[in-house]
Write an enzyme that holds these catalytic residues in place. Structure first.
Site, short mmCIF file in Angstrom:
data_model
loop_
_atom_site.label_atom_id
_atom_site.label_comp_id
_atom_site.label_asym_id
_atom_site.label_seq_id
_atom_site.Cartn_x
_atom_site.Cartn_y
_atom_site.Cartn_z
CG ASN A 84 -2.07 0.91 1.07
OD1 ASN A 84 -2.10 2.13 0.32
ND2 ASN A 84 -3.34 0.30 1.35
CG ASP A 85 1.41 3.33 3.51
OD1 ASP A 85 0.23 3.62 3.26
OD2 ASP A 85 1.28 2.37 4.79
#
Length: 464
Positions: free
Chosen positions: A390-391
């Site tokens: 994700n990040d």
């Protein structure tokens, strides 16, 4: 120290250096670990049986029992731990190392109580350093362990940075006072011990989840420093060298993680570990619509691609889907597709987490490409498959100055021609923010558990 023990310590030291060198590459890491372990066994045997002083038989029995119990516990834990729990285990082991150092410091201090000739200021300083650093590492590592397994939330006191920095300065000043007074007061030592334990807790408690890889590396470095200090106390060269190696390697890794997280070491030690910055960026919202896809459509896209890059993340580890993704990679390769894996330094929950995870499923090490090498390749990539990450792929790191991850080096998957993202839901990642990539026109969302989604994808590809 007799010559035989000196030779054994020298051999053990060489094995530590060679083992550490081999740990620098996934292909040789296992061998490096075994070499270092052999060196440690030699050092233990030499210390027990080749020393120059008398030891009561009961001590050998106690030491043997401790070694046996520790070996059994370590073996059982290592065999049963899940890959997703590995960061927690590392934090726990760091804590044990710190706890050992503080106990050794207390034992050595007790030897100076009531004696006529007090230890020198250098020895007293070394003892206090073992107590302080060991205590900070012990409670800090336990807090990191609790936060990693989700049993503890972030704690943010008002002006917590100021409070932490004041406590740290007071710890240094109080330690200096004890040294200058040349006291053997148990009361002062236990006050120092309790204050250090509290500081260790407050040091890690406010840390945001996105910064945990940096913290793990830093605590690992502190564990090495604590071990080196105990080596000084016992005039044990192999203990000193081993501690220095662990401490320096941990510090180097900390710098690498700082660069990967776009943080300076000064900010890590005295700054806001991401807690305040997350709060500052929490108000930024990502707009747009998402495009869903199915395993069938994703399979068609990948089947006709020339180059596919897979981006593994923590979701892959949680689903234990590393073997399925390796099967997917092999299937695509047989179809003539160039497949590789993009590895971000902080993907997962600790440095090297994804490398270890994929090595478990026998992925070819040459296919694991680090961030700096893979980023220029995304413009020529037909399909990027993001699984559970994700990040580390969030374009907000480039585009949104208000984002808490702004400036963090990321994998530039947005430059690929097509992007498939596998996630359970649209929930935010570890940093607690939305991902701009999900709303990119080139992105298709493949929702579901990673193992289930990849299994369906493999099944579809086999039918083509």
């Amino acid at each position: 120290m007799n010559i035989s023990l000196s030779i054994i310590y020298l051999i053990a030291t060489v094995t530590f250096v060679i083992g550490l060198k081999f740990l620098g590459h996934p292909e040789t890491a296992k061998k490096g670990n075994l070499i270092s372990a052999v060196g440690m066994i030699l050092a233990i045997i030499g210390t027990l049986f080749l020393h120059d002083f008398e030891v009561p038989t009961i001590n050998y029995i106690l030491i043997g029992a401790a070694l046996l119990i520790g070996t059994i516990l370590g073996w059982v834990i290592a065999m049963k731990v899940a890959m997703t729990k590995m960061p927690e285990l590392v934090s726990l082991f760091n804590g044990f190392g710190g706890g050992s150092a503080l106990l050794i410091g207390l034992v050595e201090f007790s030897k100076s109580v009531g004696v006529v000739e007090k230890p020198s200021a250098a020895i007293t300083s070394t003892i206090l350093s073992a107590i302080v650093i060991g205590s900070i590492t012990f409670t800090g590592s336990l807090v990191a362990w609790a936060k990693l397994n989700g049993s503890m939330k972030d704690l943010r006191l008002p002006k917590y940075n100021l409070i932490n920095n004041i406590i740290f300065i007071l710890l240094v000043a109080f330690s200096a006072y004890i040294v200058l007074m040349n006291t053997d007061s148990y009361l002062l030592i236990y006050v120092l011990l309790i204050a250090s334990l509290i500081y260790g807790y407050l040091f890690v408690a406010p840390i945001g989840g996105a910064d945990m890889p940096v913290v793990i590396s830093l605590l690992n470095s502190l564990t090495g420093i604590a071990a080196a200090i105990t080596g000084i106390l016992y005039d044990n060269k192999v203990m000193l060298v081993g501690g220095i190696l662990v401490g320096s390697a941990g510090l180097i890794l900390t710098f690498v993680m700082c660069n990967a997280m776009n943080r300076s070491l000064k900010n890590v030690i005295f700054g806001a570990f991401g807690g305040d910055s997350v709060a500052a960026g929490a108000g930024s919202k990502v707009g747009g619509t998402i495009k869903k896809t199915t395993a069938s459509d994703a399979a068609v896209m990948m089947n006709y691609a020339n180059k596919v890059v897979i981006v593994p993340g923590y979701g892959l580890a949680v689903a234990q889907a590393q073997h399925v993704i390796h099967e997917l990679e092999e299937l695509l390769t047989k179809k003539g597709v160039d497949v590789s894996y993009a590895i971000h330094p902080v993907a997962g929950r600790m440095p090297g987490h994804m490398n270890v995870l994929l090595a478990e499923s026998n992925v070819d090490y040459d296919k694991l490409i680090e961030m700096d090498s893979i980023n220029p390749q995304f413009t020529n990539t037909d399909v990027v498959l993001v699984v559970g990450a994700n990040d580390v792929v969030n374009p907000a790191a480039h585009n949104d100055p208000s984002s808490p991850i702004y400036g963090m080096p990321i994998l530039d998957v947005e430059n690929a021609k097509h992007i498939i993202v596998n996630k359970r839901s649209m929930n935010a990642g570890y940093a607690g923010i939305e991902n701009e990539l999900f709303f990119n026109q080139k992105t298709s969302m493949l929702f579901g558990d990673a193992k289930d989604a990849l299994t369906k994808l493999v099944a579809e590809l086999k039918n083509m």
